[in-house]
Design an enzyme around this catalytic site. Structure first.
Site, PDB file in Angstrom:
ATOM      1  N   HIS A  88      22.486  35.086  26.503  1.00 36.65           N
ATOM      2  CA  HIS A  88      23.179  36.249  27.071  1.00 36.65           C
ATOM      3  C   HIS A  88      22.352  36.887  28.192  1.00 36.65           C
ATOM      4  O   HIS A  88      22.902  37.355  29.184  1.00 36.65           O
ATOM      5  CB  HIS A  88      23.438  37.257  25.948  1.00 36.65           C
ATOM      6  CG  HIS A  88      24.322  38.396  26.348  1.00 36.65           C
ATOM      7  ND1 HIS A  88      25.601  38.206  26.817  1.00 36.65           N
ATOM      8  CD2 HIS A  88      24.112  39.734  26.355  1.00 36.65           C
ATOM      9  CE1 HIS A  88      26.144  39.396  27.087  1.00 36.65           C
ATOM     10  NE2 HIS A  88      25.260  40.330  26.815  1.00 36.65           N
TER      11      HIS A  88
ATOM     12  N   SER B 261      28.107  42.032  30.507  1.00 35.04           N
ATOM     13  CA  SER B 261      28.159  42.392  29.095  1.00 35.04           C
ATOM     14  C   SER B 261      29.060  43.618  28.889  1.00 35.04           C
ATOM     15  O   SER B 261      30.203  43.611  29.338  1.00 35.04           O
ATOM     16  CB  SER B 261      26.724  42.648  28.610  1.00 35.04           C
ATOM     17  OG  SER B 261      26.668  42.727  27.225  1.00 35.04           O
TER      18      SER B 261
ATOM     19  N   ASP C  31      25.058  31.295  26.195  1.00 31.31           N
ATOM     20  CA  ASP C  31      25.299  32.654  25.702  1.00 31.31           C
ATOM     21  C   ASP C  31      26.129  32.559  24.422  1.00 31.31           C
ATOM     22  O   ASP C  31      27.273  32.117  24.455  1.00 31.31           O
ATOM     23  CB  ASP C  31      26.044  33.451  26.779  1.00 31.31           C
ATOM     24  CG  ASP C  31      26.294  34.898  26.384  1.00 31.31           C
ATOM     25  OD1 ASP C  31      26.009  35.274  25.226  1.00 31.31           O
ATOM     26  OD2 ASP C  31      26.781  35.653  27.243  1.00 31.31           O
TER      27      ASP C  31
END
Lengths: 199, 386
Positions: free
Chosen positions: B355, B157, B322
């Site tokens: 995610h 991320s 995601d």
């Protein structure tokens, strides 16, 4: 190394930029990087193949060839290789167009459906051929576009492509008098080296 | 709370601190005269000092990535699934460094720290930081620890953005890059979600324009809302559905506005927990750093040109469900790397967890990530150090 890969290995020029469609476990690209300083990428969708590539240090991209190569620029590669994937594509003809858009030259290897053993299977037994090069049963085969040595040559001619080289081989790709004389009958696998139509 | 430590855990770990007196010039024009970074290490630095791996954390992450602080800890560090003996980042070969970024709220200098000029807490006056600033400070930590070049810099991320920044800012100091569930820049939708989160915090009456500490308040409601919004984007529709469906807390509808559905209860709980453990100003700062990151912008939008300085092999990983940083965002990065002739491999992991998948155990993710790290160890001829 698999016999068709050995032959292709010999054909690839030193230092070429290569894209390998359906690169499997990356054996060919690894050998080409080691022996010929080739740089390039393999495209693959099989998880085990991808992991094997990553572990041996071959650049592999998870990408389905059937989705096209729109992410690749025109003329980005010297050579685009595709072994044992043509027959599993949705539209082999369109993929061929894409290959020759992104690369100057293509090498394509695929099982020759007109191989005499396959003919015997179908002609005498009346059953879909199962062989070393076509190991699946009709209901679970990924091979949805089987073709012959002669078929592919015709497709290239229809598209106006230049066939630089064309070979057939038995499973081991050893040269043999019979396959030289009757390639469409005696060749188990076909290998073509094709370039774009001269403009 | 483990009675005994699992054999594949790095075990009990203690955070360390490093103080820096050399001023750090920031992208926003301000300068931090001095600062402290909190970090943890796992494994052993080898004699050649070439087996170090840097972990870059995400929005709400921190330095505690693996192991336990005490036998009373309920849970291990946030990336324990992938850091430890025999794990993807094998601490028997690699020396792992995980820090809390500047501006954080887990011990490194941040908005809650004292501003040396005013002797008050920085609060909202703490300078807005960028990913480039973080990487700059991480490089200084590497200097302090005597690490010339990292065997790999790894992050998911927002952490993945820091990895990208490393490859461009310090190409000679990073031997391999692992960029997981990241994006080369936020989309308008991503920025929009961040802005809603920021507005939630800033409109809390307890926020006091960021001077809540001086007012003796905590903008808990704002932080809670921000986290609830964020949390929705970390999960997939499928994983939420599988976890909660339309389950009710009681067996009937109450025709009111209290918690009725399990998912409401879950989100409120997540928000409550977060609002008592995270700093509001840090949250604002971290989301800004996310929004600002856009290396291609400096090159007329050409990401391949931005990545030109990078020298190391990349592993890029995305997760199918995601939708925060969806697989096409990773593909954008991969395509640019290919265009720039960089060594790169890409895998799209089929996971239902959205995610958050980058934090969770998954056999294929582990195989890909671990396979890449084994190749790194082999290329650097790293022996087992323990």
């Amino acid at each position: 190394m698999r016999a068709d890969l050995k032959l292709i290995h010999d054909w690839v020029p030193q230092g070429a930029r290569v894209l390998d469609l359906g690169c499997g476990d990356g054996e060919l690209l690894a050998a080409l990087a080691r022996d010929k300083q080739v740089v390039g990428y393999g495209l693959e969708i099989d998880p085990d193949g991808i992991t094997a590539c990553i572990e041996r240090g071959v650049s592999v991209i998870e990408q389905d060839i059937d989705d096209g190569l729109s992410n690749v620029d025109d003329d980005a590669y010297d050579l685009v290789i595709m072994t044992q994937a043509l027959q599993a594509l949705q539209r082999p003809d369109r993929t061929l167009d894409e290959m020759l858009r992104v690369g100057r030259e293509c090498i394509i290897a695929f099982p020759n459906f007109a191989y005499w053993r396959h003919r015997l299977y179908l002609g005498i037994q009346g059953r879909m051929p199962v062989s070393k090069s076509l190991p699946h049963a009709w209901y679970d085969t990924p091979n949805i576009h089987l073709s012959t040595f002669r078929d592919f040559g015709q497709l290239c001619r229809d598209k106006g492509l230049t066939i630089v080289d064309q070979r057939v081989g038995n499973g081991d790709h050893e040269p043999h008098w019979s396959s030289r004389l009757w390639p469409n009958l005696c060749g188990e696998t076909a290998i073509f080296r094709v370039t774009r139509a001269s403009r | 709370m483990p009675d005994t430590l699992p054999p594949d855990s790095v075990g009990l770990v203690t955070p360390q601190t490093a103080h820096f007196d050399t001023p750090l010039a920031l992208a926003g024009g301000k300068t931090l005269s001095d600062y402290t970074l909190v970090y943890e290490t796992y494994g052993t630095l080898n004699a050649e000092r070439n087996n170090a791996v840097l972990i870059c954390h995400a929005l709400s992450g921190h330095h505690h990535a693996a192991g336990f602080h005490s036998m009373e800890d309920r849970k291990p560090g946030w990336w324990d699934a992938y850091i430890g003996p025999g794990k993807a980042i094998d601490t028997e070969r690699f020396f792992v460094i995980s820090l809390n970024n500047l501006g954080g709220c887990h011990g490194s200098t941040g908005p809650a720290s004292t501003n040396p000029e005013t002797q008050r807490a920085w609060g909202p006056a703490f300078p807005v930081l960028t990913v480039a600033d973080w990487v700059h400070s991480q490089a200084r930590l590497a200097d302090r620890l005597g690490i010339e070049r990292f065997a790999a810099v790894v992050g998911g991320s927002l952490g993945g953005m820091q990895v990208l920044q490393w490859t461009m800012a310090y190409p000679e100091r990073i031997a391999n890059a692992v960029v997981i569930a990241a994006t080369p820049r936020l989309s308008a939708q991503n920025i929009a979600f961040n802005e809603v989160a920021r507005q939630a915090i800033r409109s809390d009456p307890d926020f006091h324009d960021g001077w809540y500490e001086e007012h003796g308040t905590v903008p808990k409601r704002g932080l809670k809302l921000a986290r609830m919004i964020g949390h929705i984007t970390y999960l997939s529709e499928h994983s939420m559905g599988a976890k909660f469906g339309r389950d009710l807390r009681t067996d009937q509808l109450n025709f009111g506005y209290d918690v009725e559905f399990q998912v409401e209860s879950y989100l409120r709980h997540q928000g409550d927990t977060f609002s008592t453990s995270f700093d509001a100003n840090t949250y604002l700062l971290m989301t800004k750093a996310l929004d600002y990151f856009d290396p291609a912008a400096l090159h007329g939008g050409d990401l391949a040109a931005a990545l030109a300085p990078a020298q190391c092999p990349f592993l890029v990983v995305s997760f199918t469900t995601d939708w925060r940083f969806a697989p096409p965002r990773s593909r954008e990065l991969v395509d640019a790397l290919m265009r720039a002739d960089k060594t790169v491999s890409y895998a799209s992991i089929d996971s239902p967890h959205g995610h958050d998948a980058f934090l969770l155990p998954h056999p294929r993710y582990k195989a890909v990530f671990g396979g890449f790290m084994r190749r790194v160890a082999r290329d650097l001829q790293l022996e087992e150090t323990t």
